[in-house]
Write an enzyme that holds these catalytic residues in place. Structure first.
Site, short mmCIF file in Angstrom:
data_model
loop_
_atom_site.label_atom_id
_atom_site.label_comp_id
_atom_site.label_asym_id
_atom_site.label_seq_id
_atom_site.Cartn_x
_atom_site.Cartn_y
_atom_site.Cartn_z
N GLN A 156 0.82 -1.20 0.00
CA GLN A 156 0.00 0.00 0.00
C GLN A 156 0.86 1.25 0.00
OE1 GLN A 156 -1.16 0.47 4.64
NE2 GLN A 156 -1.78 -1.51 3.72
N HIS A 188 0.45 5.77 1.07
CA HIS A 188 -0.35 6.89 1.56
C HIS A 188 0.02 8.13 0.75
CE1 HIS A 188 -1.20 4.15 4.78
NE2 HIS A 188 0.05 4.18 5.19
N GLU A 220 4.37 8.20 8.33
CA GLU A 220 4.27 7.42 9.56
C GLU A 220 5.62 6.84 9.96
OE1 GLU A 220 1.24 4.58 8.68
OE2 GLU A 220 2.39 3.59 7.13
N HIS A 240 4.77 0.23 0.80
CA HIS A 240 5.18 -0.55 1.97
C HIS A 240 4.13 -1.62 2.30
CE1 HIS A 240 2.65 2.76 3.56
NE2 HIS A 240 2.22 1.85 4.44
N ARG A 282 -4.48 0.59 -1.44
CA ARG A 282 -3.90 -0.75 -1.60
C ARG A 282 -3.61 -1.03 -3.07
NH1 ARG A 282 -7.91 -2.03 2.48
NH2 ARG A 282 -9.39 -2.64 0.85
#
Length: 312
Positions: free
Chosen positions: A97, A99, A115, A173, A193
């Site tokens: 996936q 972001h 993150e 990742h 995803r």
């Protein structure tokens, strides 16, 4: 005022397990595969609630909007508390996936999200999938997705407890099976995803929805062989969204800085603050103007993560 503890929010995931119970003694709902414990969150659909004390029952958003200076101190003026803290139990591997970065998030109708992962526990041969083994073109990536061989081009890192990695928005990742992670991230719930190992959801018999076209617009295809974080003293990462330090207390004490909130994640041992004590897997919040800010080791080999937002 005293340190604040929040009620964890448990979320069932097809890849989750029961390790939050066995490792961290959290009281999970019975017979459910819990993949995530949302420890500190301020979102319209999900709210952390203070447990005990004079602020018991108040939501994080109420504190953010009504008592910001007292609780949070000198922080950016945003509609919601800007961090989201989770603990993830990946009994099975997660999807590949990405972001969205700031540059495309609004255009795609999502929220930007960088993150940080700290490996709290890991099975032998546990690994993380981050970035690419070598640079790949967008067309080649799409072709590998159609072939089902895309994972062969993703960089793998073997991990053990104590390892940490930074995931800037745009980095492709996946979490490998057998990892128990503390995740510190921007307050976002946007995930695209790209590949899900061709598996189906046992509850529905259907493959999970993918977001390939959206993911491709976010992925940094030049992101090659990123590495684990090599700490500089106690500093693990200082990004514009969060600053994270790892403290080994042993017999010494440390004080959280005055005038800014601090989130503390107990990793090992037992840490005390004020009249409260916290064990591994417990996460608590030190208000900006709490007078007793000393973090005290109450057991040998006490370590913790100290999280805040850096001054800009």
């Amino acid at each position: 005022m005293s340190p604040l503890a929040f009620e964890p929010i448990f979320i069932e995931r097809m890849w989750g397990g029961r390790r939050l119970e066995s490792e961290f003694h959290k009281q999970l709902p019975r017979e459910k595969r819990i993949g995530e414990s949302w420890e500190i969150v301020d979102r319209s659909e999900t709210q952390s609630v203070v447990v005990g004390g004079p602020l018991g029952g108040r939501t994080l958003h109420e504190l953010w909007t009504q008592r910001r200076d007292e609780i949070f101190g000198d922080v950016p003026d945003t509609p919601r508390f800007p961090l989201l803290i989770k603990i993830l139990d990946a009994r099975e591997k997660l999807s590949l996936q990405v972001h969205p970065p700031d540059s495309v998030a609004n255009k795609l109708g999502g929220e930007p999200k960088s993150e940080f992962w700290y490996v709290a526990a890991a099975d032998p041969r546990a690994e993380l999938f981050v970035g690419f083994r070598k640079a790949i073109t967008r067309d080649s990536f799409e072709e590998r997705l159609r072939e089902g061989t895309v994972i062969d081009h993703v960089h793998r890192i073997a991990v053990q407890a104590g390892d940490a990695v930074f995931l800037p928005a745009g980095r492709v990742h996946a979490i490998g099976a057998g990892n128990l992670l503390i995740e510190i991230q921007q307050n976002s719930d946007t995930t695209y995803r790209a590949f899900d190992w061709n598996r189906t959801d046992s509850a529905t018999g259907m493959k999970r929805v993918l977001h390939v076209e959206l993911a491709i617009q976010c992925i940094n295809f030049e992101d090659v062989q990123p590495q684990l974080i090599q700490s500089q003293g106690d500093l693990l990462i200082s990004d514009r969204s969060f600053e994270i330090r790892k403290w080994h207390l042993d017999k010494r004490r440390e004080a959280a800085p005055l005038g800014r909130f601090t989130i503390v994640c107990c990793l090992t041992g037992n840490v005390g603050c004020g009249e409260a004590s916290f064990t591994p897997g417990e996460i608590f919040f030190i208000p900006a103007h709490l007078e007793d800010r000393q973090l005290k080791p109450l057991a040998p080999d006490t370590s913790l993560l100290r999280v805040t937002i850096p001054k800009l």
